[in-house]
Write an enzyme that holds these catalytic residues in place. Structure first.
Site, PDB file in Angstrom:
ATOM      1  N   THR A   1       0.818  -1.213   0.000  1.00  0.00           N
ATOM      2  CA  THR A   1       0.000   0.000   0.000  1.00  0.00           C
ATOM      3  C   THR A   1       0.853   1.265   0.000  1.00  0.00           C
ATOM      4  OG1 THR A   1      -1.513   1.263   1.419  1.00  0.00           O
ATOM      5  CG2 THR A   1      -0.083  -0.273   2.538  1.00  0.00           C
ATOM      6  N   ASP A   2       0.254   2.361  -0.452  1.00  0.00           N
ATOM      7  CA  ASP A   2       0.958   3.653  -0.397  1.00  0.00           C
ATOM      8  C   ASP A   2       1.061   4.188   1.034  1.00  0.00           C
ATOM      9  OD1 ASP A   2      -1.718   4.384  -0.010  1.00  0.00           O
ATOM     10  OD2 ASP A   2      -1.793   5.797  -1.676  1.00  0.00           O
ATOM     11  N   GLU A   3       0.272   3.604   1.956  1.00  0.00           N
ATOM     12  CA  GLU A   3       0.263   4.141   3.328  1.00  0.00           C
ATOM     13  C   GLU A   3       1.599   3.958   4.037  1.00  0.00           C
ATOM     14  OE1 GLU A   3      -3.149   3.629   5.714  1.00  0.00           O
ATOM     15  OE2 GLU A   3      -4.523   3.722   4.015  1.00  0.00           O
TER      16      GLU A   3
ATOM     17  N   TYR B   1      -1.927  -0.213  11.040  1.00  0.00           N
ATOM     18  CA  TYR B   1      -2.057  -0.931   9.767  1.00  0.00           C
ATOM     19  C   TYR B   1      -0.843  -0.650   8.880  1.00  0.00           C
ATOM     20  CZ  TYR B   1      -3.330  -1.504   4.840  1.00  0.00           C
ATOM     21  OH  TYR B   1      -3.315  -1.822   3.501  1.00  0.00           O
TER      22      TYR B   1
ATOM     23  N   LYS C   1       2.090  -3.243   7.462  1.00  0.00           N
ATOM     24  CA  LYS C   1       2.368  -3.467   6.032  1.00  0.00           C
ATOM     25  C   LYS C   1       3.831  -3.093   5.715  1.00  0.00           C
ATOM     26  CE  LYS C   1      -0.147  -4.515   3.121  1.00  0.00           C
ATOM     27  NZ  LYS C   1      -0.530  -5.852   2.588  1.00  0.00           N
TER      28      LYS C   1
END
Ligand code: NAD
Ligand code: DAU
Length: 359
Positions: free
Chosen positions: A132-134, A158, A162
Site C-alpha cells: 500500500t501507499d500508506e 495498519y 504493512k
C-alpha cells in the site's frame, strides 16, 4: 497454477475473477475467511475446476508448506491482510499477526519451496507482495507524489504492519535471492468492497437513510484507483516485473474525501433518487481518525515506463460503475451487514462527536 492468498476479499476476489476471465491457469485461493472474506464474491466460479478454495490461515506454516508441495504453484501473490485502518487503531494485534507474521510464514515456506526447485521452474518462480501507499506516510499539500524511493514513514498500526511486511520481502530478496516483486498501491474502489471503507460505506448508508460520516474537515486527500486497474497492474508486474523491485500503482486521481462523498451523493441523486431532497443532506462531520494521514498521492511513472501499465478508468467512469454495482446488489450488501458488521459500526461511530455539514 498460481497461489493467491486473501482471494475472498475485495481486491483478491476481483483479481481472481479477472485472471480466470483472461486465462485458464488455475488459481489456488487460500483465505481464512475473516469478517472481510466473503465466498459470495466468487459465487460465479462455483463448480469451476480452475478455482481451488482452501479455508486457512497464512500463519499456518504446515498448511502453507503442504499446499506448496501438493499444488506446486509457479507464483504466490499475497493479498491476505487485515486492511482497515480504523480497525487497526481499535485492535492492532490481528494486524501484526496476519500482516507481519503471516507474511513471514509465507516467505519462509516459499523460500524452502523455491530452493527445492530446479532449472526453469526455479528461475520462473515469483513471490508478489501486494502492499500500500500508506507505508510512505503523509504528504504536505505541495509535495510531489510518493515514488518507489520515498522513505517509509508509516503512521497507523495498519501501515506499520504493512511496512514491516515489505521490509521482510525486501530482505528475503536481498539475503536469500528470493525472486520477489512488490506493488504499493493507492486507494482502491469498485465491486465487492466491504462497506466499512469510505466509498461503499457512503453508498450503503445513503441508501439506508443513515448519516454519511466524514472524518474531521473532510479535506484529507486520497488517490483513487478502480480495482480492475489495480488487478491489471498486478498481472503485469507478475508477468514482467524485475525481481527485487517495487512498483507504485495509482490512479493520478487525487480527491478530498468531502468531494468524493459529494460526488457519490450526486450520482445517487441521479441513479436512485429519494422521494424528496438530496443525499447531500445526510452528510455528517464526525470526530477525526487519530493520526489521520492528510494526503496520499502516487507517482506511477515507473510501472508505466517500464511495464506499459496505465489505468483505464477515470474516477468518473469507475465511480459510476461502482455505484451501479452496489445498487444492483442489495442482497450482497444485506448479507455482509451481519451481526459483526453492526458491532463494528457501533465501535467506530457511536462515540464520535458530530457536527452537521454546512453548505
Ligand atoms: P480485504 O480486507 O477486503 O480482504 C482481505 C482478505 O484476506 C479477506 O478475504 C480475509 O479473509 C483474508 N485474510 C485476512 N487474514 C488472513 C489470514 N491470516 N490468512 C488468510 N487469509 C486472511 O482487503 P483488500 O482491500 O482486498 O486488500 C487486499 C490487499 O491489498 C491487502 O494486502 C491490502 O493491504 C492491500 N491494499 C489494499 C488497498 C485498498 O484500497 N483496499 C490499497 C492498496 C493495497
Ligand atoms: O491508501 C491505500 C489504503 O486505502 C489501503 O492500504 C487500505 O487497506 C484501505 O483501507 C485504504 O485506507 P484508507 O484509510 O485511506 O481508506 P478508508 O476507506 O478507510 O478511508 C478513506 C478516507 O476516508 C480516509 O481519509 C478516512 C476517510 N473516512 C473513512 C471512513 C470509513 C471518513 O471520512 N469517514 C469514514 O467513515
Amino acid at each position: 497454477m498460481i497461489l493467491v492468498t486473501g482471494g475472498a476479499g475485495f481486491i483478491g476476489s476481483n483479481f481472481i475473477l479477472d485472471w480466470l476471465a483472461q486465462c485458464d491457469e488455475p488459481v489456488l485461493n487460500l483465505d481464512k475467511l475473516t469478517y472481510a472474506g466473503n465466498p459470495d464474491n466468487l459465487a460465479s466460479l462455483a463448480g469451476d475446476p480452475r478455482h481451488v478454495f482452501v479455508k486457512g490461515d497464512i500463519c499456518d506454516a504446515a498448511l502453507v508448506t503442504g499446499l506448496l508441495a501438493r499444488y506446486q504453484p509457479r507464483a504466490i501473490l499475497n493479498f491476505a491482510a487485515e486492511s482497515h485502518v480504523d480497525r487497526s487503531i481499535h485492535g492492532p494485534r490481528d494486524f501484526v499477526t496476519t500482516n507481519v507474521n503471516g507474511t513471514f510464514t509465507l516467505l519462509e515456506a516459499a523460500r524452502a519451496h523455491w530452493q527445492g526447485l530446479a532449472g526453469e521452474d526455479k528461475r520462473a518462480f515469483r513471490f508478489l507482495q501486494v502492499s500500500t501507499d500508506e507505508v510512505y506516510g503523509t504528504l504536505g499539500p505541495d509535495e510531489g507524489p510518493f515514488t518507489e524511493t520515498t522513505a517509509y514513514a508509516p503512521n497507523s498500526p495498519y501501515a506499520a504492519s504493512k511496512a514491516a511486511a515489505d521490509h521482510l520481502v525486501r530482505a528475503w530478496h536481498h539475503t536469500y535471492g528470493m525472486p520477489t516483486l512488490s506493488t504499493n498501491c493507492s486507494n482502491n474502489y469498485g465491486p465487492c468492497q466491504f462497506p466499512e471503507k469510505l466509498i461503499p460505506l457512503v453508498i450503503t448508508n445513503a441508501r439506508q437513510g443513515k448519516s454519511l460520516p466524514v472524518y474531521g474537515d473532510g479535506q484529507q486527500v486520497r488517490d483513487w484507483l478502480y480495482v480492475a486497474d489495480h488487478c491489471a497492474a498486478i498481472r503485469r508486474v507478475l508477468e514482467a516485473g524485475r525481481c527485487g523491485d517495487t512498483y507504485n500503482v495509482g490512479g493520478w486521481n487525487e480527491m478530498a474525501n468531502l468531494d468524493v462523498v459529494r460526488k457519490l451523493c450526486g450520482l445517487l441523486d441521479e441513479l436512485a433518487p429519494k422521494a424528496a431532497g438530496s443525499y447531500l443532506e445526510q452528510i455528517l462531520h464526525v470526530q477525526d481518525r487519530p493520526g489521520h494521514d492528510r494526503r496520499y498521492a502516487i507517482d506511477a511513472r515507473k510501472i508505466e515506463r517500464e511495464l506499459g501499465w496505465k489505468p483505464l478508468e477515470t474516477f468518473d467512469t469507475g465511480i459510476r460503475k461502482t455505484v451501479a454495482w452496489y445498487l444492483a446488489h442489495d442482497d450482497w450488501v444485506r448479507h455482509v451487514q451481519s451481526g459483526d458488521y453492526l458491532g463494528w459500526m457501533d465501535t467506530n461511530y457511536a462515540h464520535r462527536d458530530t457536527q452537521e455539514e454546512i453548505g
